[in-house]
Enzyme design. Structure first.
Site, PDB file in Angstrom:
ATOM      1  N   ARG A  79       0.846  -1.214   0.000  1.00 13.38           N
ATOM      2  CA  ARG A  79       0.000   0.000   0.000  1.00 13.38           C
ATOM      3  C   ARG A  79       0.876   1.257   0.000  1.00 13.38           C
ATOM      4  O   ARG A  79       1.788   1.375   0.819  1.00 13.38           O
ATOM      5  CB  ARG A  79      -0.884  -0.022   1.243  1.00 13.38           C
ATOM      6  CG  ARG A  79      -1.884   1.101   1.311  1.00 13.38           C
ATOM      7  CD  ARG A  79      -2.659   1.068   2.624  1.00 13.38           C
ATOM      8  NE  ARG A  79      -3.577  -0.038   2.736  1.00 13.38           N
ATOM      9  CZ  ARG A  79      -4.185  -0.393   3.884  1.00 13.38           C
ATOM     10  NH1 ARG A  79      -3.978   0.301   4.987  1.00 13.38           N
ATOM     11  NH2 ARG A  79      -5.003  -1.412   3.914  1.00 13.38           N
ATOM     12  N   ARG A 148      -1.748   6.958   9.835  1.00 11.23           N
ATOM     13  CA  ARG A 148      -1.965   6.418   8.494  1.00 11.23           C
ATOM     14  C   ARG A 148      -2.082   7.555   7.473  1.00 11.23           C
ATOM     15  O   ARG A 148      -2.012   8.727   7.818  1.00 11.23           O
ATOM     16  CB  ARG A 148      -3.255   5.592   8.500  1.00 11.23           C
ATOM     17  CG  ARG A 148      -3.189   4.375   9.415  1.00 11.23           C
ATOM     18  CD  ARG A 148      -2.153   3.385   8.923  1.00 11.23           C
ATOM     19  NE  ARG A 148      -2.216   2.125   9.642  1.00 11.23           N
ATOM     20  CZ  ARG A 148      -3.032   1.118   9.343  1.00 11.23           C
ATOM     21  NH1 ARG A 148      -3.896   1.221   8.350  1.00 11.23           N
ATOM     22  NH2 ARG A 148      -2.998  -0.008  10.042  1.00 11.23           N
ATOM     23  N   LYS A 211      -3.469   1.518  14.964  1.00 12.35           N
ATOM     24  CA  LYS A 211      -3.497   2.488  13.868  1.00 12.35           C
ATOM     25  C   LYS A 211      -4.102   3.817  14.334  1.00 12.35           C
ATOM     26  O   LYS A 211      -4.917   3.846  15.274  1.00 12.35           O
ATOM     27  CB  LYS A 211      -4.273   1.920  12.686  1.00 12.35           C
ATOM     28  CG  LYS A 211      -5.698   1.500  13.025  1.00 12.35           C
ATOM     29  CD  LYS A 211      -6.430   0.947  11.831  1.00 12.35           C
ATOM     30  CE  LYS A 211      -6.158  -0.512  11.581  1.00 12.35           C
ATOM     31  NZ  LYS A 211      -7.037  -1.120  10.571  1.00 12.35           N
ATOM     32  N   LYS A 213      -5.797   7.280  12.605  1.00 13.23           N
ATOM     33  CA  LYS A 213      -6.236   7.834  11.314  1.00 13.23           C
ATOM     34  C   LYS A 213      -6.633   9.297  11.433  1.00 13.23           C
ATOM     35  O   LYS A 213      -7.335   9.680  12.374  1.00 13.23           O
ATOM     36  CB  LYS A 213      -7.405   7.008  10.794  1.00 13.23           C
ATOM     37  CG  LYS A 213      -6.976   5.586  10.488  1.00 13.23           C
ATOM     38  CD  LYS A 213      -8.067   4.794   9.835  1.00 13.23           C
ATOM     39  CE  LYS A 213      -7.532   3.452   9.361  1.00 13.23           C
ATOM     40  NZ  LYS A 213      -8.600   2.625   8.783  1.00 13.23           N
ATOM     41  N   CYS A 431     -15.204  -3.012  -0.127  1.00 12.87           N
ATOM     42  CA  CYS A 431     -13.817  -3.327   0.246  1.00 12.87           C
ATOM     43  C   CYS A 431     -13.332  -4.509  -0.595  1.00 12.87           C
ATOM     44  O   CYS A 431     -14.139  -5.190  -1.221  1.00 12.87           O
ATOM     45  CB  CYS A 431     -13.764  -3.658   1.732  1.00 12.87           C
ATOM     46  SG  CYS A 431     -14.461  -5.283   2.099  1.00 12.87           S
ATOM     47  N   CYS A 437      -8.132 -10.559   1.224  1.00 17.64           N
ATOM     48  CA  CYS A 437      -8.146 -10.142   2.628  1.00 17.64           C
ATOM     49  C   CYS A 437      -8.252 -11.346   3.563  1.00 17.64           C
ATOM     50  O   CYS A 437      -9.214 -12.115   3.496  1.00 17.64           O
ATOM     51  CB  CYS A 437      -9.311  -9.186   2.882  1.00 17.64           C
ATOM     52  SG  CYS A 437      -9.366  -8.705   4.615  1.00 17.64           S
ATOM     53  N   CYS A 476     -16.589  -8.149   6.106  1.00 18.89           N
ATOM     54  CA  CYS A 476     -16.543  -8.441   7.553  1.00 18.89           C
ATOM     55  C   CYS A 476     -16.888  -7.143   8.279  1.00 18.89           C
ATOM     56  O   CYS A 476     -17.024  -6.093   7.652  1.00 18.89           O
ATOM     57  CB  CYS A 476     -15.153  -8.974   7.944  1.00 18.89           C
ATOM     58  SG  CYS A 476     -13.950  -7.686   8.310  1.00 18.89           S
ATOM     59  N   CYS A 480     -14.041  -1.315   6.373  1.00 12.31           N
ATOM     60  CA  CYS A 480     -13.057  -0.666   5.509  1.00 12.31           C
ATOM     61  C   CYS A 480     -13.659   0.243   4.438  1.00 12.31           C
ATOM     62  O   CYS A 480     -13.000   1.167   3.982  1.00 12.31           O
ATOM     63  CB  CYS A 480     -12.149  -1.703   4.869  1.00 12.31           C
ATOM     64  SG  CYS A 480     -11.142  -2.581   6.081  1.00 12.31           S
TER      65      CYS A 480
END
Ligand code: SRM
Ligand code: SF4
Length: 579
Positions: A79, A148, A211, A213, A431, A437, A476, A480
């Protein structure tokens, strides 16, 4: 719990130990790269994330390989973090070339204005990352427990507020980027240095608990879903000037099904800061997270859990204690808007054109050659590129003649122009989920186009297919594609394509959804929604949006700011009469 109660923390997680013992993200990544093994061990797998790399395996063949006694078919997702989604034509062309050279021939524009490659093999990782770096881009900090990719409105609108937020995104990204030299040593062949305490003066040995953001919105445009981030800034404008930023804290969407202690939460307004203190405000929030976030349970390690546990007043007290600048009371915010920036727009000195990329996947397939068309357009017109937080791409710096040519080329490539899209598809996101994934329970990106077609048919039958509507899908509950702020969301619930359906968010990103139906098999999803859609069309006032109608019908005075992983559905999973 208050700020002073958290000294006696329980045992830290294995990820914390891996970070602490890694010598600032070095671990044994270099040795494993040089060895003949097919994949990395647990600890290095965790460290790789900080370098923007995820170890994955092809889920489509996982079971068969297991039966045959073979190991998983490993490859890597890489990424790139692209602050504000801004790229040059040259950088885009490098990215496009790398998709064939080392990845699976596709590119994926992410929901946070980044780019992902899938299917990179271990032996190509070094060359791949080096090529990205040579083109002055980085994967460092695109994943992992650090700040991020910093999002902001990507529209090349020629006014002071847009210029200010775009510059701030770049500056903020630089201010909180990890400083370790490990990235340069491992991927770019620089000489090894001994890791020292000073190497990470802000993040320290263990980096953040999880993370972190950030996004910067404008009071006129929340196209980055600012309330879904750990910390957000909203530029408050007066005339053509940014007079300061509203600081928003504690947003985050990931939850676990049937676990009420996990939740999706929208950020709260902490206060207002002068423009020159915007970066320090984010750094101060990150510092509080670094020092007080949960390091013993990764499911509860996001900032939102700390804000919820302390309460906003206590969080503000700690913030003010640390900050050497003024935090004024929050400003009253008006209704937030959302622009997708698609299609042709004219600015005083140049035009720009937003291209719709379904679910962010840039590829060529039978009768559809978006990737080739974009490459040729970029080669010939040399536009600047901006990626949007809705997985689309904006070509900027154009003259009007270029726009005609771009539209003609896209149409010849089988790409639907924004003006020909119905609203449900235009605002949709999904996503990646299967097959890449590792956390996917169900399909998402691969089935979303057909689900949207079915929904479009239903909306056309009801005569409302032009009404703006955000529809999002995930494989899930991690969120995302930001399902929990959408009008309608399909969230993977059980293997065999069973989804929870949520409703009631909306375009502005300032409301969370309610659980409408649970465990709905994919073929019945639109049937399940039909009664509520019909009810909206029958009972709405003037051109009331789907979610505004839904909220009025449910009698919600205050839009809800939180949903837990264990909500009770409004209706049964089967198609039913919502009224
Ligand atoms: Fe995400 C984990 C893809 C935006 C919440 N996300 C993942 C991983 C890396 C799976 C994994 O951990 O093994 C996914 C890689 C799949 C693949 O094959 O590519 C993944 N997330 C994505 C992207 C590519 C989705 C997309 O359609 O574009 C987005 C990359 C953005 C970027 O460029 O940085 C992406 N992820 C988000 C968002 C939306 C946002 O940030 O605006 C969220 C919800 C907001 C939030 O963070 O709360 C999100 N991703 C998660 C979570 C849940 C975290 C939590 O607090 O519980 C996970 C799981 C985890 O971290 O353990 C996750
Ligand atoms: Fe994977 Fe779940 Fe994120 Fe989709 S929402 S990419 S399935 S982690």
């Amino acid at each position: 719990m208050s700020a002073s109660d958290d000294q006696n923390q329980p045992k830290q997680t294995k990820v914390e130990t891996a970070k602490r013992d890694s010598q600032h993200l070095r671990g044994s990544i270099d040795q494993t790269l040089q060895s003949g093994v097919s994949h990395f061990d647990h600890d290095d797998g965790q460290l790789l994330k900080f370098h923007g790399i995820y170890q994955q395996d092809d889920r489509d063949v996982r079971k068969d390989r297991r039966k045959e006694g073979e190991e998983p078919d490993y490859s890597f997702m890489v990424r790139i973090a692209i602050p504000g989604g801004a790229l040059t034509a040259e950088q885009y062309l490098v990215i496009d070339e790398l998709a064939d050279k080392y990845a699976n021939g596709t590119l994926r524009i992410t929901t946070r204005q980044g780019i992902q490659f899938h299917g990179v093999h271990k032996e190509n990782l070094r060359a791949h990352i080096a090529a990205i770096s040579n083109a002055l881009m980085t994967t460092l900090g695109a994943c992992g427990d650090v700040q991020r990719n910093v999002m902001t409105c990507p529209a090349p609108i020629e006014d002071e507020p847009h210029r200010a937020v775009q510059k701030l995104a770049t500056d903020l990204a630089a201010a909180l980027r990890p400083r370790t030299n490990a990235y340069h040593e491992i991927w770019l062949g620089e000489d090894k240095v001994v890791s020292t305490k000073e190497e990470e003066d802000f993040y320290g040995d263990q980096y953040l608990p999880r993370k972190f953001k950030t996004a910067i919105a404008l009071d006129s445009d929340n196209c980055v879903d600012v309330h879904a981030c750990d910390v957000g800034l909203i530029a408050i404008t007066e005339g053509d000037a940014v007079v300061g930023y509203q600081v928003i804290v504690g947003g985050g969407l990931g939850l676990t099904h049937e676990k009420a202690s996990t939740f999706a939460r929208l950020g709260d307004s902490l206060g207002f800061v002068q423009p020159e203190h915007a970066i320090d405000a984010v750094r101060t929030v990150a510092m509080i997270f670094r020092d007080h976030g949960n390091r013993s349970d990764r499911k509860h390690a996001r900032l939102k859990y700390l804000v919820e546990a302390w309460g906003l007043d206590e969080f503000r007290r700690v913030f003010v204690e640390l900050a050497n600048f003024e935090l004024a009371p929050p400003r009253e915010l008006g209704q937030l808007f959302f622009h997708d920036h698609l299609g042709h727009h004219q600015e005083p000195t140049a035009d720009y054109y937003g291209v719709f990329v379904e679910n962010g996947r840039v590829l060529d397939r039978e009768n559809f050659s978006l990737r080739t068309a974009l490459r040729e357009i970029v080669q010939d017109h040399r536009p600047l590129i901006r990626l949007t937080a809705q997985q689309n791409i904006i070509l900027t710096n154009l003259d009007s003649a270029a726009v005609d040519d771009i539209e003609a080329r896209l149409q010849a490539a089988g790409v639907t122009l924004p003006r020909d899209l119905l609203a449900a598809r235009r605002y949709s996101m999904a996503c990646p989920a299967l097959p890449t994934c590792g956390l996917a329970i169900t399909e998402s990106e691969r089935v979303m186009p057909d689900v949207i077609t079915e929904l479009e048919n239903e909306l056309q039958r009801l005569g409302v297919s032009d009404d703006p509507l955000t529809v999002r899908m995930t494989g899930c509950p991690n969120g995302c594609s930001r399902p929990y702020t959408a009008d309608i969301a399909f969230v993977g619930r059980k293997p065999g394509e069973k989804y929870n359906i949520y409703v009631g968010g909306g375009l502005a990103g300032d409301r969370v959804v309610d659980l409408y139906a649970a465990d709905v098999p994919m073929p019945q999803m639109i049937d399940s929604l039909r009664p509520l859609l019909q009810q909206w069309v029958d009972q709405r006032e003037a051109d009331e949006s789907f979610s505004n109608y839904y909220r009025r019908w449910r009698g919600d005075v205050e839009p809800r700011r939180i949903i837990t992983g264990a909500e009770t559905p409004l209706v049964n999973g089967e198609a039913s009469d919502a009224s």
